[in-house]
Scaffold this motif. Structure first.
Motif, PDB file in Angstrom:
ATOM      1  N   PHE A 128     -33.144 -27.423  -8.080  1.00 27.92           N
ATOM      2  CA  PHE A 128     -33.188 -28.661  -8.595  1.00 27.92           C
ATOM      3  C   PHE A 128     -33.530 -28.817 -10.073  1.00 27.92           C
ATOM      4  O   PHE A 128     -33.167 -29.451 -10.630  1.00 27.92           O
ATOM      5  CB  PHE A 128     -34.275 -29.426  -7.583  1.00 27.92           C
ATOM      6  CG  PHE A 128     -34.687 -30.735  -7.777  1.00 27.92           C
ATOM      7  CD1 PHE A 128     -33.647 -31.917  -7.700  1.00 27.92           C
ATOM      8  CD2 PHE A 128     -35.939 -31.079  -8.323  1.00 27.92           C
ATOM      9  CE1 PHE A 128     -34.038 -33.325  -7.944  1.00 27.92           C
ATOM     10  CE2 PHE A 128     -36.174 -32.451  -8.776  1.00 27.92           C
ATOM     11  CZ  PHE A 128     -35.479 -33.710  -8.593  1.00 27.92           C
ATOM     12  N   PHE A 129     -34.431 -27.780 -10.212  1.00 30.62           N
ATOM     13  CA  PHE A 129     -34.861 -27.592 -11.603  1.00 30.62           C
ATOM     14  C   PHE A 129     -33.832 -27.743 -12.453  1.00 30.62           C
ATOM     15  O   PHE A 129     -33.763 -28.247 -13.661  1.00 30.62           O
ATOM     16  CB  PHE A 129     -35.916 -26.530 -11.611  1.00 30.62           C
ATOM     17  CG  PHE A 129     -36.304 -26.118 -13.083  1.00 30.62           C
ATOM     18  CD1 PHE A 129     -37.390 -26.853 -13.742  1.00 30.62           C
ATOM     19  CD2 PHE A 129     -35.716 -25.236 -14.011  1.00 30.62           C
ATOM     20  CE1 PHE A 129     -37.685 -26.580 -14.911  1.00 30.62           C
ATOM     21  CE2 PHE A 129     -36.158 -25.268 -15.271  1.00 30.62           C
ATOM     22  CZ  PHE A 129     -37.073 -25.680 -15.770  1.00 30.62           C
ATOM     23  N   PHE A 130     -32.893 -26.742 -12.236  1.00 27.30           N
ATOM     24  CA  PHE A 130     -31.930 -26.564 -13.270  1.00 27.30           C
ATOM     25  C   PHE A 130     -30.667 -27.683 -13.139  1.00 27.30           C
ATOM     26  O   PHE A 130     -30.370 -28.165 -14.431  1.00 27.30           O
ATOM     27  CB  PHE A 130     -31.076 -25.303 -13.050  1.00 27.30           C
ATOM     28  CG  PHE A 130     -31.791 -24.156 -13.494  1.00 27.30           C
ATOM     29  CD1 PHE A 130     -31.806 -23.395 -14.741  1.00 27.30           C
ATOM     30  CD2 PHE A 130     -32.647 -23.249 -12.405  1.00 27.30           C
ATOM     31  CE1 PHE A 130     -32.444 -22.242 -15.004  1.00 27.30           C
ATOM     32  CE2 PHE A 130     -33.239 -22.212 -12.659  1.00 27.30           C
ATOM     33  CZ  PHE A 130     -33.305 -21.748 -14.367  1.00 27.30           C
ATOM     34  N   TYR A 131     -30.231 -28.051 -12.118  1.00 26.59           N
ATOM     35  CA  TYR A 131     -29.136 -29.131 -12.242  1.00 26.59           C
ATOM     36  C   TYR A 131     -29.836 -30.460 -12.681  1.00 26.59           C
ATOM     37  O   TYR A 131     -28.930 -31.248 -13.287  1.00 26.59           O
ATOM     38  CB  TYR A 131     -28.503 -29.312 -10.904  1.00 26.59           C
ATOM     39  CG  TYR A 131     -28.953 -29.765  -9.822  1.00 26.59           C
ATOM     40  CD1 TYR A 131     -29.253 -31.461  -9.760  1.00 26.59           C
ATOM     41  CD2 TYR A 131     -29.370 -28.938  -8.552  1.00 26.59           C
ATOM     42  CE1 TYR A 131     -29.795 -31.709  -8.363  1.00 26.59           C
ATOM     43  CE2 TYR A 131     -29.857 -29.442  -7.423  1.00 26.59           C
ATOM     44  CZ  TYR A 131     -30.062 -30.905  -7.383  1.00 26.59           C
ATOM     45  OH  TYR A 131     -30.614 -31.465  -6.294  1.00 26.59           O
TER      46      TYR A 131
ATOM     47  N   VAL B 228     -26.096 -30.163 -26.144  1.00 25.13           N
ATOM     48  CA  VAL B 228     -25.387 -30.722 -25.073  1.00 25.13           C
ATOM     49  C   VAL B 228     -24.820 -29.333 -24.528  1.00 25.13           C
ATOM     50  O   VAL B 228     -24.596 -29.227 -23.319  1.00 25.13           O
ATOM     51  CB  VAL B 228     -24.302 -31.653 -25.500  1.00 25.13           C
ATOM     52  CG1 VAL B 228     -23.364 -31.803 -24.343  1.00 25.13           C
ATOM     53  CG2 VAL B 228     -25.218 -32.833 -25.596  1.00 25.13           C
ATOM     54  N   ALA B 229     -24.464 -28.431 -25.443  1.00 22.07           N
ATOM     55  CA  ALA B 229     -23.624 -27.152 -25.008  1.00 22.07           C
ATOM     56  C   ALA B 229     -24.955 -26.367 -24.162  1.00 22.07           C
ATOM     57  O   ALA B 229     -24.389 -25.882 -22.919  1.00 22.07           O
ATOM     58  CB  ALA B 229     -23.262 -26.240 -25.863  1.00 22.07           C
ATOM     59  N   PHE B 230     -26.186 -26.342 -24.391  1.00 20.18           N
ATOM     60  CA  PHE B 230     -27.065 -25.581 -23.674  1.00 20.18           C
ATOM     61  C   PHE B 230     -27.211 -26.347 -22.329  1.00 20.18           C
ATOM     62  O   PHE B 230     -27.272 -25.727 -21.191  1.00 20.18           O
ATOM     63  CB  PHE B 230     -28.346 -25.477 -24.413  1.00 20.18           C
ATOM     64  CG  PHE B 230     -28.375 -24.312 -25.281  1.00 20.18           C
ATOM     65  CD1 PHE B 230     -28.717 -22.912 -25.095  1.00 20.18           C
ATOM     66  CD2 PHE B 230     -28.011 -24.661 -26.854  1.00 20.18           C
ATOM     67  CE1 PHE B 230     -28.752 -22.051 -25.758  1.00 20.18           C
ATOM     68  CE2 PHE B 230     -28.046 -23.447 -27.668  1.00 20.18           C
ATOM     69  CZ  PHE B 230     -28.478 -22.236 -27.396  1.00 20.18           C
ATOM     70  N   ILE B 231     -27.297 -27.675 -22.312  1.00 16.70           N
ATOM     71  CA  ILE B 231     -27.269 -28.252 -21.214  1.00 16.70           C
ATOM     72  C   ILE B 231     -26.367 -28.121 -20.047  1.00 16.70           C
ATOM     73  O   ILE B 231     -26.840 -27.934 -18.927  1.00 16.70           O
ATOM     74  CB  ILE B 231     -27.541 -29.804 -21.500  1.00 16.70           C
ATOM     75  CG1 ILE B 231     -28.786 -30.122 -22.269  1.00 16.70           C
ATOM     76  CG2 ILE B 231     -27.434 -30.717 -20.157  1.00 16.70           C
ATOM     77  CD1 ILE B 231     -29.944 -29.749 -21.611  1.00 16.70           C
ATOM     78  N   SER B 232     -24.906 -27.932 -20.430  1.00 16.36           N
ATOM     79  CA  SER B 232     -24.116 -27.915 -19.597  1.00 16.36           C
ATOM     80  C   SER B 232     -24.263 -26.552 -18.655  1.00 16.36           C
ATOM     81  O   SER B 232     -23.886 -26.334 -17.636  1.00 16.36           O
ATOM     82  CB  SER B 232     -22.873 -27.707 -20.433  1.00 16.36           C
ATOM     83  OG  SER B 232     -22.792 -26.589 -21.188  1.00 16.36           O
ATOM     84  N   LEU B 233     -24.785 -25.379 -19.554  1.00 14.00           N
ATOM     85  CA  LEU B 233     -25.066 -24.192 -18.653  1.00 14.00           C
ATOM     86  C   LEU B 233     -25.922 -24.270 -17.558  1.00 14.00           C
ATOM     87  O   LEU B 233     -25.943 -23.596 -16.658  1.00 14.00           O
ATOM     88  CB  LEU B 233     -25.383 -23.227 -19.703  1.00 14.00           C
ATOM     89  CG  LEU B 233     -24.412 -22.714 -20.759  1.00 14.00           C
ATOM     90  CD1 LEU B 233     -25.238 -21.697 -21.841  1.00 14.00           C
ATOM     91  CD2 LEU B 233     -23.225 -22.189 -20.163  1.00 14.00           C
ATOM     92  N   MET B 234     -26.977 -25.310 -17.511  1.00  9.87           N
ATOM     93  CA  MET B 234     -28.084 -25.411 -16.604  1.00  9.87           C
ATOM     94  C   MET B 234     -27.350 -26.070 -15.291  1.00  9.87           C
ATOM     95  O   MET B 234     -27.756 -25.631 -14.411  1.00  9.87           O
ATOM     96  CB  MET B 234     -28.832 -26.716 -17.157  1.00  9.87           C
ATOM     97  CG  MET B 234     -29.840 -26.307 -18.183  1.00  9.87           C
ATOM     98  SD  MET B 234     -30.993 -24.910 -17.910  1.00  9.87           S
ATOM     99  CE  MET B 234     -32.049 -24.874 -19.416  1.00  9.87           C
ATOM    100  N   PHE B 235     -26.232 -26.788 -15.495  1.00 10.98           N
ATOM    101  CA  PHE B 235     -25.820 -27.032 -14.186  1.00 10.98           C
ATOM    102  C   PHE B 235     -24.850 -25.735 -13.516  1.00 10.98           C
ATOM    103  O   PHE B 235     -24.786 -26.063 -12.351  1.00 10.98           O
ATOM    104  CB  PHE B 235     -24.508 -28.245 -14.431  1.00 10.98           C
ATOM    105  CG  PHE B 235     -24.847 -29.544 -15.018  1.00 10.98           C
ATOM    106  CD1 PHE B 235     -25.732 -30.212 -14.069  1.00 10.98           C
ATOM    107  CD2 PHE B 235     -24.624 -29.961 -16.345  1.00 10.98           C
ATOM    108  CE1 PHE B 235     -26.133 -31.536 -14.304  1.00 10.98           C
ATOM    109  CE2 PHE B 235     -25.057 -31.145 -16.692  1.00 10.98           C
ATOM    110  CZ  PHE B 235     -25.950 -31.990 -15.846  1.00 10.98           C
ATOM    111  N   VAL B 236     -24.513 -24.975 -14.142  1.00 10.38           N
ATOM    112  CA  VAL B 236     -23.941 -23.889 -13.658  1.00 10.38           C
ATOM    113  C   VAL B 236     -24.812 -23.050 -12.975  1.00 10.38           C
ATOM    114  O   VAL B 236     -24.850 -22.728 -11.703  1.00 10.38           O
ATOM    115  CB  VAL B 236     -23.164 -22.905 -14.936  1.00 10.38           C
ATOM    116  CG1 VAL B 236     -22.907 -21.645 -13.941  1.00 10.38           C
ATOM    117  CG2 VAL B 236     -22.214 -23.595 -15.436  1.00 10.38           C
ATOM    118  N   VAL B 237     -26.221 -22.732 -13.534  1.00 10.18           N
ATOM    119  CA  VAL B 237     -27.122 -22.184 -12.814  1.00 10.18           C
ATOM    120  C   VAL B 237     -27.632 -22.782 -11.690  1.00 10.18           C
ATOM    121  O   VAL B 237     -27.863 -22.232 -10.555  1.00 10.18           O
ATOM    122  CB  VAL B 237     -28.348 -21.974 -13.867  1.00 10.18           C
ATOM    123  CG1 VAL B 237     -29.471 -21.253 -13.218  1.00 10.18           C
ATOM    124  CG2 VAL B 237     -27.663 -21.006 -15.125  1.00 10.18           C
ATOM    125  N   GLY B 238     -27.907 -24.024 -11.764  1.00  8.78           N
ATOM    126  CA  GLY B 238     -28.384 -24.996 -10.581  1.00  8.78           C
ATOM    127  C   GLY B 238     -27.416 -24.904  -9.633  1.00  8.78           C
ATOM    128  O   GLY B 238     -27.803 -25.021  -8.241  1.00  8.78           O
TER     129      GLY B 238
END
Length: 415
Positions: A243-246, A392-402
């Protein structure tokens, strides 16, 4: 007013109404407030990149404050008779803070008042979310949580449209745009309070922990015990980590969308109207996902929403036209309410009900901690690179990890 109202109890309707109330302020946070702030900051010589960064820092500070307070307040709220008073306290902090934004002030003071109001609404949601087990059953949580977000989206449009018409037609009313915006803040504050009154009058805490004395001292003791318990409850802990990541990406997109759109050259009118469309489109999709939860597993729907947000973030990287922002707004609307509502109900079903506020305090730590990380990352990378797209590029990676961690958490589910 509320869909399938014949199937809802009065208390369930009153609970939904708080989403209608606080969503009015949340709508302002993603639309009018950042535009107003960036305009007064620009009038004082603050660059676009710096004002975006300062806005991100203000959101980060407010979320950090709530993340620090939430577990202790949540633990205290689980004590018999404490949940409603604490909810009321932070509700009024948010309402009065929203109203105070109507007073002309320097941009730095404006940010301070905004932080107070943001802390109020965010902290009130800890107790509001924790009321879910008190107002409904496990079988109805997905649907009710989704209806809350759905009606929050469409209900918030009422004060927002009034505010928008007032601001865009300020000259016809013989007032300045700034004065019209101030009146809009007051309108939304009054709306927020009035629609919350039924819940304040009728809510009663059903699940609680019996503490005869020393409630504050006992709360700290229970907090420590719950923290130890969560670490050993692998499904809950792993879900919170996912939840933290996504949710990091979700909250950052919601709170920084207007500022980002302004940076890439989208006009104020296009920003406001596109985000209004987001609220309208989000309404049926939140209800749709609530109905889908009866046919499909909640964990599968959450995974689908995470994937949708990942592609949204990728699309935002090349955004530079008004129509693209409108398209992005519709895409966000499809998943925004669903991912938040289903995450809330999923969590509510796997935690002990008598400790709902306590556990939602930790839920808020991971949620607000993510928001802090995302907005702070957005602010820092924007200042360093001079472009919002780096963030925004960094934020997109959070969805992958989440997504990867959530799949692991979902695999632990017993049923």
């Amino acid at each position: 007013m509320i869909k399938s109202r014949s199937n809802l109890s009065s208390l369930e309707k009153y609970w939904i109404l708080y989403d209608v109330g606080n969503s009015a302020f949340i709508m302002l946070v993603s639309t009018i407030i950042p535009i107003y702030f960036k305009n007064i900051a620009a009038a004082n010589g603050v660059s676009q990149a710096n004002s975006t960064a300062y806005w991100g820092y203000a959101i980060s500070i407010s979320t950090l404050i709530v993340a620090i307070l939430a577990p202790t307040l949540g633990t205290l709220a689980d004590t018999k008779g404490y949940k409603k008073p604490l909810f009321t306290l932070f509700l009024m902090m948010g309402v009065l803070g929203c109203a105070a934004l109507s007073v002309p002030m320097m941009w730095i003071i404006f940010l301070v008042v905004f932080i107070i109001a943001k802390v109020g609404v965010s902290a009130s949601l800890v107790f509001y979310d924790a009321m879910l087990p008190d107002v409904t059953t496990d079988e109805r949580m997905d649907v009710l949580s989704s209806l809350g977000y759905a009606w929050g989206y469409i209900g918030s449009c009422i004060p927002f449209v009034i505010s928008l018409v007032l601001i865009l037609s300020a000259e016809k009313f013989n007032i300045t745009s700034a004065e019209a915006t101030g009146i809009a803040f007051l309108i939304n504050a009054v709306w927020w309070f009035l629609v919350t009154v039924p819940l304040l009058k009728n809510y009663k805490q059903v699940h609680y922990v019996e503490v005869e004395k020393h409630a504050f001292a006992n709360a700290f003791k229970r907090l420590g015990n719950t923290f130890k318990d969560i670490k050993h409850q692998k499904e809950i802990f792993t879900f919170l980590l996912a939840f933290f990541f996504y949710i990091d990406g979700v909250y950052t997109i919601i709170e920084m969308a207007t500022s980002y759109g302004k940076d890439v050259g989208i006009s104020d009118n296009n920003l406001l109207l596109a985000l209004l469309l987001t609220q309208v489109v989000a309404f049926p999709f939140a209800i749709l996902f609530g109905k889908l939860s009866k046919k499909y597993k909640t964990k599968d729907l959450i995974g689908f929403c995470i994937g949708g947000y990942f592609f949204i973030a990728l699309f935002a990287l090349q955004l530079d036209k008004a129509w693209e922002f409108w398209f992005l707004a519709v895409c966000v609307a499809m998943f925004q309410g669903a991912i938040q509502a289903l995450s809330r109900s999923y969590y509510a079903k796997i935690i002990p009900k008598e400790k709902s506020s306590e556990y939602f305090g930790f839920f808020d730590i991971f949620g607000k901690g993510a928001s802090f990380t995302g907005t702070m990352l957005m602010g820092i990378t924007t200042q360093i690179s001079g472009s919002s797209k780096t963030g925004v590029a960094f934020i997109s990676l959070m969805f992958v990890v989440g997504y990867l961690i959530f799949k692991k958490a979902a695999g632990m589910q017993k049923s």
